[in-house]
Design an enzyme around this catalytic site. Structure first.
Site, PDB file in Angstrom:
ATOM      1  N   GLU A  71       0.831  -1.207   0.000  1.00 51.47           N
ATOM      2  CA  GLU A  71       0.000   0.000   0.000  1.00 51.47           C
ATOM      3  C   GLU A  71       0.866   1.258   0.000  1.00 51.47           C
ATOM      4  O   GLU A  71       0.608   2.208  -0.752  1.00 51.47           O
ATOM      5  CB  GLU A  71      -0.916   0.007   1.237  1.00 51.47           C
ATOM      6  CG  GLU A  71      -1.832  -1.203   1.345  1.00 51.47           C
ATOM      7  CD  GLU A  71      -1.270  -2.302   2.216  1.00 51.47           C
ATOM      8  OE1 GLU A  71      -2.029  -2.870   3.010  1.00 51.47           O
ATOM      9  OE2 GLU A  71      -0.048  -2.592   2.092  1.00 51.47           O
ATOM     10  N   CYS A 103      -0.394   0.019   8.175  1.00 51.46           N
ATOM     11  CA  CYS A 103      -0.858   0.482   6.860  1.00 51.46           C
ATOM     12  C   CYS A 103      -2.220   1.162   6.961  1.00 51.46           C
ATOM     13  O   CYS A 103      -2.551   1.991   6.120  1.00 51.46           O
ATOM     14  CB  CYS A 103      -0.921  -0.691   5.884  1.00 51.46           C
ATOM     15  SG  CYS A 103       0.710  -1.239   5.322  1.00 51.46           S
ATOM     16  N   ALA A 173      10.950 -35.684 -11.289  1.00 47.68           N
ATOM     17  CA  ALA A 173      11.213 -35.835 -12.719  1.00 47.68           C
ATOM     18  C   ALA A 173      11.374 -37.319 -12.997  1.00 47.68           C
ATOM     19  O   ALA A 173      12.214 -37.980 -12.383  1.00 47.68           O
ATOM     20  CB  ALA A 173      12.476 -35.070 -13.125  1.00 47.68           C
ATOM     21  N   ARG A 203      12.519 -22.804  -8.360  1.00 42.27           N
ATOM     22  CA  ARG A 203      13.507 -22.577  -7.304  1.00 42.27           C
ATOM     23  C   ARG A 203      13.519 -21.115  -6.873  1.00 42.27           C
ATOM     24  O   ARG A 203      13.562 -20.795  -5.682  1.00 42.27           O
ATOM     25  CB  ARG A 203      14.902 -22.946  -7.803  1.00 42.27           C
ATOM     26  CG  ARG A 203      15.210 -24.410  -7.873  1.00 42.27           C
ATOM     27  CD  ARG A 203      16.623 -24.624  -8.408  1.00 42.27           C
ATOM     28  NE  ARG A 203      16.878 -26.030  -8.695  1.00 42.27           N
ATOM     29  CZ  ARG A 203      17.913 -26.479  -9.375  1.00 42.27           C
ATOM     30  NH1 ARG A 203      18.817 -25.616  -9.844  1.00 42.27           N
ATOM     31  NH2 ARG A 203      18.077 -27.774  -9.585  1.00 42.27           N
ATOM     32  N   ASP A 219      24.451 -36.991  -7.877  1.00 47.95           N
ATOM     33  CA  ASP A 219      24.342 -36.005  -8.954  1.00 47.95           C
ATOM     34  C   ASP A 219      25.277 -34.812  -8.800  1.00 47.95           C
ATOM     35  O   ASP A 219      25.483 -34.070  -9.760  1.00 47.95           O
ATOM     36  CB  ASP A 219      22.899 -35.488  -9.038  1.00 47.95           C
ATOM     37  CG  ASP A 219      21.910 -36.567  -9.435  1.00 47.95           C
ATOM     38  OD1 ASP A 219      22.355 -37.633  -9.895  1.00 47.95           O
ATOM     39  OD2 ASP A 219      20.700 -36.350  -9.268  1.00 47.95           O
ATOM     40  N   ARG A 226      19.837 -20.724 -12.759  1.00 48.46           N
ATOM     41  CA  ARG A 226      20.672 -20.358 -13.902  1.00 48.46           C
ATOM     42  C   ARG A 226      19.867 -20.163 -15.189  1.00 48.46           C
ATOM     43  O   ARG A 226      20.203 -19.307 -16.010  1.00 48.46           O
ATOM     44  CB  ARG A 226      21.734 -21.445 -14.159  1.00 48.46           C
ATOM     45  CG  ARG A 226      22.594 -21.752 -12.956  1.00 48.46           C
ATOM     46  CD  ARG A 226      23.624 -22.833 -13.250  1.00 48.46           C
ATOM     47  NE  ARG A 226      23.041 -24.100 -13.686  1.00 48.46           N
ATOM     48  CZ  ARG A 226      22.544 -25.014 -12.861  1.00 48.46           C
ATOM     49  NH1 ARG A 226      22.529 -24.799 -11.555  1.00 48.46           N
ATOM     50  NH2 ARG A 226      22.035 -26.140 -13.331  1.00 48.46           N
ATOM     51  N   ALA A 316      14.405 -39.992  -3.539  1.00 44.38           N
ATOM     52  CA  ALA A 316      13.188 -40.754  -3.349  1.00 44.38           C
ATOM     53  C   ALA A 316      12.841 -40.951  -1.873  1.00 44.38           C
ATOM     54  O   ALA A 316      11.679 -40.848  -1.475  1.00 44.38           O
ATOM     55  CB  ALA A 316      13.319 -42.102  -4.044  1.00 44.38           C
TER      56      ALA A 316
END
Length: 386
Positions: A71, A103, A173, A203, A219, A226, A316
């Protein structure tokens, strides 16, 4: 015209011109509410509209904690044009003094004639009554315009302030046959570039992104933003025994991107010393009955440190722990049009699962899209009662 289209047309036709106008301008405020990084405060958007010409005067949003509320940002841009105008704001204006003044006082001082509110303030820890104070000061107040959308915008913050837990998003995925890697363990990349860009965008919308130690070791991810606009969130590793390598990309970039490790209470002290020397934060959590980190306790620790939203990207076992504890709020699944075979790595979620399909957690009102060649389904998770 189809029956469905006719029904939609009838609903619009049933609305008064004032309701249509209010919904139009609240949609503008909602668009602005979805921007900024205000945690641990809520996302809020505002729009100031001329009461005489029905033209937009200014907009605002809560960009960061300690900064101007939506506001006030809109008032500064509008100047004297606020007098007699209508203010559209997605969340009931605050009526207490925190890091900024109330506010409600700013609204009254600005000479706003009418305030249209998306949803009431659900925060049990502050003095409410913003709408009541405005009405007592002669300001016209309407509450509940696009209420469902306004409530959804602040859903992570509502969980944060009412339950003391971050809002958890699970990202999966997988292949058409439910695998997350080949029989050799190769998982880069199961999904395509468009799906990966969407994950990076997700993300950037969260305060923290987390993975289990299995994913961190297999991984060696960066977990940075990115391939989409936005800032990299806090990176969290769920690592019961403190097995993460000091040579991993997560640890080696901890001085650039804040990184925490959540470990068990009995994790090796020398490993903790090595990590903290490299700038990694280490938080010790209670164990679950299975010997893993007790995810509810871990979430409370994150909440106490101002984390409103957490995106869990693997693995998992970690995803299964959140589902088993019913602590996941949203699911975002990317399904690639490939088959990895029966010897491929098993599903994206490792847990006992339901005894019948009717008892399975499911996405309520799922949204289906295409991300390049991959299917993408997402939405709020619903768990069966009991």
């Amino acid at each position: 015209m189809s029956d469905k289209s006719a029904d939609k047309g009838d609903k619009v036709a049933d609305k008064s011109p004032e309701v249509v106008r209010d919904e139009k301008w609240m949609a503008v405020a909602l668009d602005h509410a979805r921007t900024g990084r205000p945690s641990p405060n809520p996302h809020v958007g505002a729009a100031i509209v001329s009461a005489t010409s029905d033209e937009l005067i200014s907009t605002g949003h809560h960009e960061r904690a300690g900064g101007d509320h939506a506001e006030v940002m809109a008032f500064k841009l509008a100047g004297d044009l606020t007098k007699g105008a209508t203010l559209y704001v997605t969340l009931e204006p605050c009526n207490h003094t925190g890091r900024t003044p109330p506010c409600t006082d700013a609204i009254i001082k600005a000479g706003i004639k009418r305030v249209v509110i998306g949803c009431k303030d659900p925060n049990p820890h502050v003095a409410g009554g913003g709408a009541e104070k405005l009405r007592a000061s002669g300001v016209l107040v309407t509450i509940g315009v696009r209420e469902e959308e306004a409530t959804q915008v602040i859903a992570p913050w509502v969980k944060f302030v009412t339950l003391g837990l971050p809002y958890v998003t699970l990202k999966l995925a997988l292949s058409l046959d439910g695998r997350i890697a080949t029989r050799t363990g190769a998982s880069k990349w199961v999904t395509g570039q468009d799906a990966r860009a969407r994950v990076h965008s997700l993300r950037a919308k969260h305060d923290a992104v987390g993975v289990g130690i299995g994913t961190a070791l297999a991984d060696d991810p960066r977990l940075t933003v990115r391939d989409a606009p936005g800032l990299t969130p806090l990176r969290v590793i769920f690592d019961t025994k403190l097995r993460v390598s000091t040579e991993s990309r997560l640890v080696k970039t901890a001085s650039q991107f804040p990184t925490w490790v959540l470990c068990g209470e009995d994790a090796p002290a020398p490993n903790e010393s090595l990590l903290t020397a490299l700038g990694v934060g280490v938080l010790r959590c209670p164990h679950s009955a299975e010997g893993r980190i007790e995810v509810a306790a871990a979430l409370r620790m994150l909440c106490e440190r101002g984390i409103v939203s957490l995106m869990v990207e693997g693995g998992a076992e970690l995803a299964g722990s959140f589902l088993a504890a019913r602590l996941a709020d949203e699911l975002h699944a990317f399904v690639a049009p490939i088959l990895l075979g029966p010897r491929g790595r098993p599903g994206a979620v490792d847990w006992a699962g339901p005894d019948a399909p009717t008892n399975a957690p499911r996405i309520g009102r799922p949204k289906w899209e295409l991300c390049g060649e991959d299917a993408y389904v997402h939405g709020r998770l619903m768990f069966p009662e009991g």
